[in-house]
Write a protein that holds these residues in place. Structure first.
Motif, PDB file in Angstrom:
ATOM      1  N   THR A   1      -7.326   5.890   0.956  1.00 22.61           N
ATOM      2  CA  THR A   1      -6.156   5.103   0.540  1.00 22.61           C
ATOM      3  C   THR A   1      -5.022   5.277   1.539  1.00 22.61           C
ATOM      4  O   THR A   1      -5.012   6.208   2.345  1.00 22.61           O
ATOM      5  CB  THR A   1      -5.657   5.517  -0.857  1.00 22.61           C
ATOM      6  OG1 THR A   1      -5.228   6.882  -0.814  1.00 22.61           O
ATOM      7  CG2 THR A   1      -6.748   5.346  -1.900  1.00 22.61           C
TER       8      THR A   1
ATOM      9  N   GLU B   1       4.050   1.503  -1.652  1.00 21.70           N
ATOM     10  CA  GLU B   1       2.894   0.925  -2.320  1.00 21.70           C
ATOM     11  C   GLU B   1       1.629   1.619  -1.831  1.00 21.70           C
ATOM     12  O   GLU B   1       1.461   1.845  -0.628  1.00 21.70           O
ATOM     13  CB  GLU B   1       2.798  -0.578  -2.038  1.00 21.70           C
ATOM     14  CG  GLU B   1       3.965  -1.388  -2.591  1.00 21.70           C
ATOM     15  CD  GLU B   1       3.860  -2.864  -2.259  1.00 21.70           C
ATOM     16  OE1 GLU B   1       2.832  -3.268  -1.661  1.00 21.70           O
ATOM     17  OE2 GLU B   1       4.800  -3.618  -2.585  1.00 21.70           O
TER      18      GLU B   1
ATOM     19  N   ASN C   1      -2.710   1.704  -1.884  1.00 21.80           N
ATOM     20  CA  ASN C   1      -3.873   0.858  -2.126  1.00 21.80           C
ATOM     21  C   ASN C   1      -5.079   1.411  -1.371  1.00 21.80           C
ATOM     22  O   ASN C   1      -4.945   2.256  -0.476  1.00 21.80           O
ATOM     23  CB  ASN C   1      -3.597  -0.584  -1.686  1.00 21.80           C
ATOM     24  CG  ASN C   1      -4.325  -1.604  -2.534  1.00 21.80           C
ATOM     25  OD1 ASN C   1      -5.457  -1.360  -2.967  1.00 21.80           O
ATOM     26  ND2 ASN C   1      -3.692  -2.753  -2.763  1.00 21.80           N
TER      27      ASN C   1
ATOM     28  N   LYS D   1      -6.793  -5.471  -1.620  1.00 23.35           N
ATOM     29  CA  LYS D   1      -6.809  -4.135  -1.009  1.00 23.35           C
ATOM     30  C   LYS D   1      -6.175  -4.205   0.383  1.00 23.35           C
ATOM     31  O   LYS D   1      -5.780  -5.266   0.854  1.00 23.35           O
ATOM     32  CB  LYS D   1      -8.253  -3.629  -0.925  1.00 23.35           C
ATOM     33  CG  LYS D   1      -8.958  -3.569  -2.267  1.00 23.35           C
ATOM     34  CD  LYS D   1     -10.446  -3.284  -2.110  1.00 23.35           C
ATOM     35  CE  LYS D   1     -11.174  -3.373  -3.449  1.00 23.35           C
ATOM     36  NZ  LYS D   1     -12.645  -3.203  -3.300  1.00 23.35           N
ATOM     37  N   TYR D   2      -6.097  -3.045   1.045  1.00 24.00           N
ATOM     38  CA  TYR D   2      -5.571  -2.990   2.412  1.00 24.00           C
ATOM     39  C   TYR D   2      -6.726  -3.101   3.406  1.00 24.00           C
ATOM     40  O   TYR D   2      -7.709  -2.361   3.311  1.00 24.00           O
ATOM     41  CB  TYR D   2      -4.830  -1.689   2.673  1.00 24.00           C
ATOM     42  CG  TYR D   2      -3.508  -1.529   1.958  1.00 24.00           C
ATOM     43  CD1 TYR D   2      -2.788  -2.629   1.496  1.00 24.00           C
ATOM     44  CD2 TYR D   2      -2.966  -0.264   1.767  1.00 24.00           C
ATOM     45  CE1 TYR D   2      -1.570  -2.478   0.857  1.00 24.00           C
ATOM     46  CE2 TYR D   2      -1.744  -0.093   1.129  1.00 24.00           C
ATOM     47  CZ  TYR D   2      -1.055  -1.205   0.672  1.00 24.00           C
ATOM     48  OH  TYR D   2       0.145  -1.046   0.030  1.00 24.00           O
TER      49      TYR D   2
END
Length: 539
Positions: free
Chosen positions: A460, A364, A366, A387-388
């Motif tokens: 990201t 994944e 993000n 979000k992370y």
């Protein structure tokens, strides 16, 4: 009416019982034991002949096992009255109730639910193999060929690709099966076995003695390790004429039966190696503290004493016990994969994951949002929803950082270290799993991502959790099999070595470490190359 030994034997063999408690019955002399042992071996014949068992009041339990090398019987009793009858018999030296030492567990390291694995993922030679100079000893020891090591632990995954070729046989002594189920439901025993005698493969993974044979005695369950099971396991090792018994288990004390069993193993020429313990105190655990046993403490990759490693005058040597990668039941190991991007370049970086985090089985990606230390006031200043959260280690626990991130709506958490390297940890105390993935990256990488974010660019991360057949654990339990493997190399080079000779050689040839004012490091880190040469010279 005098309750003679034969009446004891017969009533033990055929009495009905609720089997509520196991006890060890140690006979006073060889003659008394021989009668009991013969009755045990012939109990089927007695039953078929319909032997008159006498009055039911003489029943004192059911005989489960006869330990020929320890002059002992394992008896299932129904109540204390039966135990008192056993104690009162003049042929009996003493009766020991079953007790449990704490189940062995790593200080750090965790396993997940078994999944389809990628067994060769990221494997390489564990650092401890080089630290103990195992490979330098292989030519003179045949890599351990001909040596046999009994691992008394939580069982073994006999089909593991790193163990199958060297696995010889196994047996269960926990009472959880008829003796045939020695599978490892905990993972500890499989990890220990891999360090001792994992097969050398094309990834570089290997054990210390990659051609030695492994026997596995399951003496520990989630309930703990019982004195009865340990005695049975050692008795089996003597019966099998193994060279080494490796015991990554123990506690603050030992029982008379355990001490008797260890002494019998030593008398039979078997070297017993055991863990010093993991509470960091200046007291070595048992059975490691017994005089004939080789007590092993743990050091880290910098050869500094591990903070958890117990020490004291009985400590013989130390060995690698931090971030030790070895085999675990297939599909239960976890390896993390993290890639970070500054919008122009994507780079895979070193990472670790946490026990209690959601597993991200499909990668994944993000956006990263810097949330400083992950405190509530830090999240009040940024928008991490969906979000992370990129969070620095420090000041509050990992669990609190993640819970704060979840409250703020984060889809995942990336923690960057505040010191060099990576660590593992647990996010929950009760084994529960939080709803987000949580990964750690190195300090330098995290700071670079912070710089990218502060410059106004989009950073990201891609997160992925993968199932493997290997895992890193910390503990003196992980140090012990390094030494057991070295002993296997020594015995492969010279079968005639006694336990006392092995211990003396290991201490004499170890590489001294300091500071060592209170014997925190024993004679030093075990040196396979020098120990094997000394074993050859002793012929």
């Amino acid at each position: 009416m005098k309750f003679n030994v034969f009446a004891l034997i017969v009533s033990v063999l055929f009495a009905t019982s609720a089997q509520a408690e196991r006890v060890l019955v140690i006979m006073k002399d060889q003659q008394s034991f021989n009668k009991a042992h013969m009755a045990y071996k012939m109990k089927g014949s007695y039953a078929s002949k319909g032997l008159d068992l006498g009055v039911q009041s003489q029943a004192v339990g059911q005989l489960e096992d006869s330990l020929a090398n320890l002059n002992s019987l394992v008896v299932n009793t129904d109540n204390d009255a039966q135990i008192e009858k056993l104690k009162a018999n003049p042929a009996v030296a003493y009766v020991e109730k079953e007790i449990f030492h704490d189940a062995p567990a790593p200080v750090k390291g965790f396993l997940g639910q078994s999944r389809q694995s990628q067994p060769k993922l990221g494997q390489k030679t564990p650092w401890g193999i080089h630290a103990v100079k195992a490979t330098q000893a292989w030519n003179k020891s045949g890599r351990g060929a001909g040596a046999r090591v009994l691992v008394l632990d939580t069982g073994i995954d006999e089909a593991h690709p790193s163990l199958a070729a060297n696995f010889e046989k196994g047996k269960d002594f926990t009472g959880d099966s008829n003796g045939s189920d020695f599978s490892d439901k905990v993972g500890h025993g499989t990890h220990v076995a891999g360090t001792i005698a994992g097969v050398l493969d094309n990834t570089g993974f290997t054990g210390v003695a990659p051609k030695a044979k492994v026997l596995a005695g399951r003496v520990c369950s989630e309930q703990g390790c019982s004195n009865v099971a340990i005695a049975q396991g050692i008795n089996w090792g003597i019966q099998e004429k193994v060279d080494v018994i490796s015991m990554s288990l123990g506690g603050a004390w030992s029982t008379p039966a355990e001490r008797t069993a260890v002494a019998a193993a030593d008398k039979a020429g078997i070297t017993v190696v055991a863990a010093s313990g993991n509470n960091g105190s200046n007291r070595v655990s048992y059975p490691a503290a017994l005089s004939t046993v080789i007590a092993v403490g743990a050091v880290d990759v910098n050869l500094n004493k591990a903070d958890f490693s117990q020490y004291g005058p009985e400590l013989a040597v130390v060995a690698p016990g931090v971030a030790v990668v070895s085999s675990v039941p297939q599909g239960t190991g976890r390896e993390s994969a993290v890639s970070v991007s500054n919008g122009q370049k994507t780079v895979k970086v070193a990472s670790s994951t946490f026990q209690g985090a959601r597993e991200i089985l499909t990668p994944e990606t993000n956006v990263l949002v810097h949330a400083n230390l992950g405190k509530p006031e830090d999240f009040a200043k940024v928008d991490v929803k969906g979000k992370y959260a990129l969070i620095s280690r420090g000041e509050i626990t990992f669990g609190d950082k993640v819970k704060n991130a979840i409250k703020a709506g984060a889809a995942g958490v990336v923690v960057y270290n505040n010191a060099p390297g990576l660590i593992q940890g647990a996010l929950t105390d009760d084994g529960s799993v939080l709803p987000v993935g949580v990964f750690m990256i190195e300090q330098t990488v995290g700071l670079e991502m912070v710089r990218v974010i502060n410059s106004g660019k989009v950073a990201t991360a891609t997160l992925h959790t993968m199932a493997t057949d290997y895992a890193p654990f910390d503990g003196t339990s992980m140090a012990t099999p390094h030494v057991s493997g070295v002993v296997a190399l020594m015995k492969a080079a010279n079968k005639a070595l006694t336990g006392a000779q092995v211990k003396e050689i290991l201490k004499r040839t170890a590489t001294p470490l300091s500071p060592n004012s209170a014997n925190e490091l024993g004679a030093g880190i075990v040196n396979a190359e020098a120990a094997v040469q000394a074993a050859i010279d002793a012929k």
